[in-house]
Scaffold this motif. Structure first.
Motif, short mmCIF file in Angstrom:
data_model
loop_
_atom_site.label_atom_id
_atom_site.label_comp_id
_atom_site.label_asym_id
_atom_site.label_seq_id
_atom_site.Cartn_x
_atom_site.Cartn_y
_atom_site.Cartn_z
N PRO A 232 10.05 -2.46 5.86
CA PRO A 232 10.01 -2.58 4.40
C PRO A 232 10.35 -1.26 3.71
CG PRO A 232 8.02 -3.47 5.42
CD PRO A 232 8.73 -2.68 6.46
N LEU A 233 11.13 -1.33 2.67
CA LEU A 233 11.63 -0.13 2.00
C LEU A 233 10.51 0.68 1.35
CD1 LEU A 233 14.31 1.29 1.49
CD2 LEU A 233 14.56 -0.07 -0.59
N PHE A 234 9.47 0.01 0.82
CA PHE A 234 8.46 0.74 0.06
C PHE A 234 7.72 1.76 0.92
CE2 PHE A 234 5.60 -2.28 2.02
CZ PHE A 234 4.37 -1.63 2.07
N ILE A 235 7.63 1.53 2.23
CA ILE A 235 6.93 2.47 3.10
C ILE A 235 7.58 3.84 3.05
CG2 ILE A 235 6.52 3.01 5.55
CD1 ILE A 235 5.86 0.06 5.98
N HIS A 236 8.90 3.87 3.00
CA HIS A 236 9.62 5.14 2.93
C HIS A 236 9.51 5.78 1.54
CE1 HIS A 236 11.58 4.23 6.80
NE2 HIS A 236 11.68 2.99 6.34
N LEU A 237 9.33 4.97 0.52
CA LEU A 237 9.42 5.47 -0.85
C LEU A 237 8.09 5.89 -1.45
CD1 LEU A 237 11.99 2.92 -2.36
CD2 LEU A 237 12.44 5.07 -1.18
N PHE A 238 7.03 5.13 -1.23
CA PHE A 238 5.78 5.40 -1.95
C PHE A 238 5.29 6.84 -1.76
CE2 PHE A 238 3.56 1.15 -3.10
CZ PHE A 238 4.71 0.72 -3.75
N PRO A 239 5.13 7.34 -0.52
CA PRO A 239 4.64 8.71 -0.40
C PRO A 239 5.56 9.74 -1.05
CG PRO A 239 4.47 7.55 1.70
CD PRO A 239 5.30 6.69 0.79
N GLN A 240 6.87 9.49 -0.97
CA GLN A 240 7.82 10.49 -1.47
C GLN A 240 8.04 10.38 -2.98
OE1 GLN A 240 11.02 11.81 1.34
NE2 GLN A 240 10.48 9.92 2.41
N TRP A 309 18.80 -25.60 4.90
CA TRP A 309 17.36 -25.46 4.79
C TRP A 309 16.95 -24.08 5.29
CZ3 TRP A 309 14.22 -28.87 2.37
CH2 TRP A 309 14.74 -30.15 2.11
N GLN A 310 16.01 -23.49 4.59
CA GLN A 310 15.58 -22.14 4.94
C GLN A 310 14.07 -22.03 4.79
OE1 GLN A 310 17.28 -19.29 5.97
NE2 GLN A 310 15.26 -18.32 6.08
N ARG A 311 13.43 -21.38 5.73
CA ARG A 311 12.01 -21.09 5.60
C ARG A 311 11.82 -19.88 4.69
NH1 ARG A 311 8.06 -18.30 10.04
NH2 ARG A 311 6.14 -18.37 8.79
N LEU A 312 11.03 -20.07 3.64
CA LEU A 312 10.68 -18.98 2.71
C LEU A 312 9.25 -18.53 3.00
CD1 LEU A 312 12.63 -17.93 0.39
CD2 LEU A 312 13.25 -20.15 1.36
N PHE A 313 9.01 -17.22 2.90
CA PHE A 313 7.77 -16.64 3.41
C PHE A 313 6.68 -16.40 2.36
CE2 PHE A 313 11.14 -14.89 6.28
CZ PHE A 313 10.82 -15.66 7.38
N GLY A 314 6.92 -16.74 1.10
CA GLY A 314 5.92 -16.41 0.09
C GLY A 314 5.80 -14.91 -0.07
N TYR A 315 4.57 -14.42 -0.33
CA TYR A 315 4.40 -12.97 -0.39
C TYR A 315 4.44 -12.42 1.03
CZ TYR A 315 2.77 -8.30 -1.24
OH TYR A 315 2.70 -6.93 -1.30
N ALA A 316 5.33 -11.46 1.28
CA ALA A 316 5.50 -10.93 2.63
C ALA A 316 6.15 -9.56 2.57
CB ALA A 316 6.34 -11.88 3.48
N ASN A 317 5.98 -8.82 3.66
CA ASN A 317 6.68 -7.54 3.85
C ASN A 317 8.05 -7.82 4.46
OD1 ASN A 317 4.92 -5.58 2.85
ND2 ASN A 317 3.73 -5.52 4.74
N ARG A 318 9.05 -7.97 3.62
CA ARG A 318 10.41 -8.14 4.11
C ARG A 318 11.00 -6.78 4.45
NH1 ARG A 318 8.87 -11.72 0.53
NH2 ARG A 318 9.43 -13.90 0.83
N GLY A 319 11.97 -6.76 5.34
CA GLY A 319 12.55 -5.47 5.69
C GLY A 319 13.65 -5.60 6.72
N ALA A 320 14.31 -4.47 6.97
CA ALA A 320 15.37 -4.40 7.98
C ALA A 320 15.44 -2.96 8.49
CB ALA A 320 16.71 -4.80 7.35
N PRO A 321 15.78 -2.79 9.77
CA PRO A 321 16.01 -3.84 10.77
C PRO A 321 14.69 -4.35 11.35
CG PRO A 321 16.33 -1.68 11.76
CD PRO A 321 16.02 -1.44 10.31
N PHE A 322 14.78 -5.47 12.03
CA PHE A 322 13.67 -6.09 12.77
C PHE A 322 12.56 -6.57 11.84
CE2 PHE A 322 14.96 -2.29 15.46
CZ PHE A 322 16.01 -2.96 16.08
N GLY A 323 12.88 -6.86 10.60
CA GLY A 323 11.89 -7.34 9.66
C GLY A 323 12.19 -8.74 9.18
N LEU A 324 11.29 -9.28 8.36
CA LEU A 324 11.49 -10.61 7.79
C LEU A 324 12.60 -10.57 6.75
CD1 LEU A 324 7.80 -11.75 7.21
CD2 LEU A 324 9.31 -12.41 9.10
N ASP A 325 13.36 -11.66 6.70
CA ASP A 325 14.42 -11.79 5.69
C ASP A 325 14.65 -13.27 5.43
OD1 ASP A 325 16.52 -11.48 3.97
OD2 ASP A 325 17.97 -10.82 5.48
N ASP A 326 14.46 -13.67 4.17
CA ASP A 326 14.71 -15.06 3.79
C ASP A 326 15.64 -15.15 2.57
OD1 ASP A 326 13.06 -14.17 1.78
OD2 ASP A 326 11.41 -15.54 2.20
#
Length: 435
Positions: A232-240, A309-326
């Motif tokens: 998730p992108l916010f992990i890199h951004l919040f502290p900085q 058809w696509q599964r949507l995750f509701g509130y979730a930590n989406r991210g890349a690479p190796f993260g959720l993406d809907d």
């Protein structure tokens, strides 16, 4: 001299920043100073959003959007309330041992939504208190009281208690007396939490606890170079948003000849590459439309606009690479990434403005949108929430890109220097600016 195109881009960025700042004027309780988690009617306060707001008021004063006096009064209202609100094991209190519950009632400050006593959200709140403390350095009574209250709130937090007799900080606690089982171990937004816990003059933790935190780091190779992974992108951004980590590295970063700022640049590049490859065949994805992070979305198996058809995750930590993406993107990614990759961020902002004009609500970007879902326009599904955390990040990161203003404030704080140095950080401004 700027070209007409550059002038137009700068005006667009200025408008986004000013509108995002307006969130903290529109959604602050006048009696408590607490900031609403989202723009939805009846939303409780988020202490993290309040911390962002306390950091944004100085920016508004510097930009002339509010007077210095009004900014100081808003900060003082919040700090007085936080200082006087109940701290106890009672489940209706605002906090305990200097920490605060994640969500508080806007008017009473009582715990709401059965939320946890949050260590990381308290850190975001305290970071806001200290940023305001650094800015309001004048001799008048209000600014003096801001400094005293900010220092008192910081000193009251019992960081050592939050270790719960182990080597890393817990994620939180619930009344009447139960720590959450999960801990802050491994790369996360808790980088800021550890710096504050190490830099405190009261109840500080030791450097060995930061070492335990970094032992959980997940390094992956990117173009032959080590990258500290967090999807998730916010992990890199919040502290900085607060910490100027350009050319400043702790032991794990120095051993790999990189730093957290460069690591965030790689994280952005990885997200752009993910969007360009678009293995999920989602609408809109490309080099100029990216941004996967924590956000809301519909939940369940839904039909996309193209009939799949696509599964949507509701509130979730989406991210890349190796993260959720809907297919759900956070449009605030572009302005929030300006300090790290201004060219890509400006290109993304121009693309969003031209291709998704329906996103803005009162000039503010929503928490997320999904152009793959059916909707009234190319935006597809649009979150009806404007989120305080997102707006604060936009204000602060645009300002750090424009002037480095927040970074300059926090570099002046002895607690920030002390926390970084006790964590083993070296280089950059730590080496060139006097203590």
């Amino acid at each position: 001299m700027l070209t007409p195109t550059e002038n137009a881009e700068l005006f667009q960025i200025d408008s986004l920043q000013r509108a995002a700042f307006g969130y903290f004027l529109d959604h602050a309780d006048p009696a408590t100073g607490l900031i609403a988690d989202t723009s939805l009617p009846g939303a409780p306060s988020s202490i993290a959003a309040t911390g962002f707001g306390l950091s944004c008021y100085p920016i508004g004063a510097e930009r002339g959007w509010i007077s210095r006096h009004e900014a100081s009064r808003r900060v003082l209202t919040a700090l007085r309330f936080l200082s006087e609100s109940a701290q106890s094991r009672d489940q209706r209190a605002s906090g305990h041992r200097g920490f605060y519950y994640h969500f508080l009632d806007m008017r009473t400050g009582e715990r709401t939504w059965r939320s946890e006593l949050s260590t990381v959200d308290t850190a975001l709140l305290i970071a806001g208190c200290l940023t305001a403390c650094a800015y309001f350095s004048g001799r008048d009574a209000d600014e003096g009281e801001i400094r005293r209250l900010a220092e008192r709130l910081y000193a009251r937090v019992d960081w050592h208690w939050a270790l719960n007799r182990s080597d890393t900080l817990t994620m939180g606690w619930r009344p009447p007396g139960r720590f959450l089982k999960h801990r802050w171990r491994g790369y996360s937004e808790a980088l800021l939490l550890y710096v504050l816990a190490l830099g405190a003059t009261d109840h500080a933790i030791g450097p060995e606890h930061y070492d335990a935190f970094t032992e959980g780091y997940d390094w992956i190779p990117v173009d032959g170079e080590p990258h500290l992974h967090a999807a998730p992108l916010f992990i890199h951004l919040f502290p900085q948003a607060w910490l100027d980590l350009r050319a400043v590295g702790d032991r794990p970063m120095r051993e790999r000849r990189t730093d957290y700022f460069e690591n965030a640049r790689r994280a952005i590049a990885l997200q752009r590459d993910h969007a360009r490859r678009n293995s999920g065949r989602f609408a809109g994805y490309g080099e100029q439309l990216w941004g996967l992070s924590a956000c809301h979305a519909p939940r369940g198996r839904l039909r996309l606009a193209d009939g799949r058809w696509q599964r949507l995750f509701g509130y979730a930590n989406r991210g890349a690479p190796f993260g959720l993406d809907d297919g759900t993107l956070v449009p605030w990614a572009a302005p929030a990434c300006l300090p790290f990759d201004p060219d890509s961020s400006r290109a993304a902002l121009s693309h969003i403005a031209a291709s998704y004009p329906g996103l803005l609500k009162e000039g503010r970007l929503p928490g997320g949108f999904n152009p793959s879902l059916p909707g009234d326009g190319p935006e597809g599904w649009i979150d009806d929430r404007v989120v305080g955390l997102d707006q604060g990040l936009v204000v602060m990161m645009i300002e750090n890109w424009r002037s480095g203003f927040v970074w300059k404030l926090t570099r002046s704080l002895p607690a920030i220097r002390r926390g970084l140095e006790r964590a083993g950080f070296e280089g950059g401004w730590l080496a060139t600016e006097t203590a």
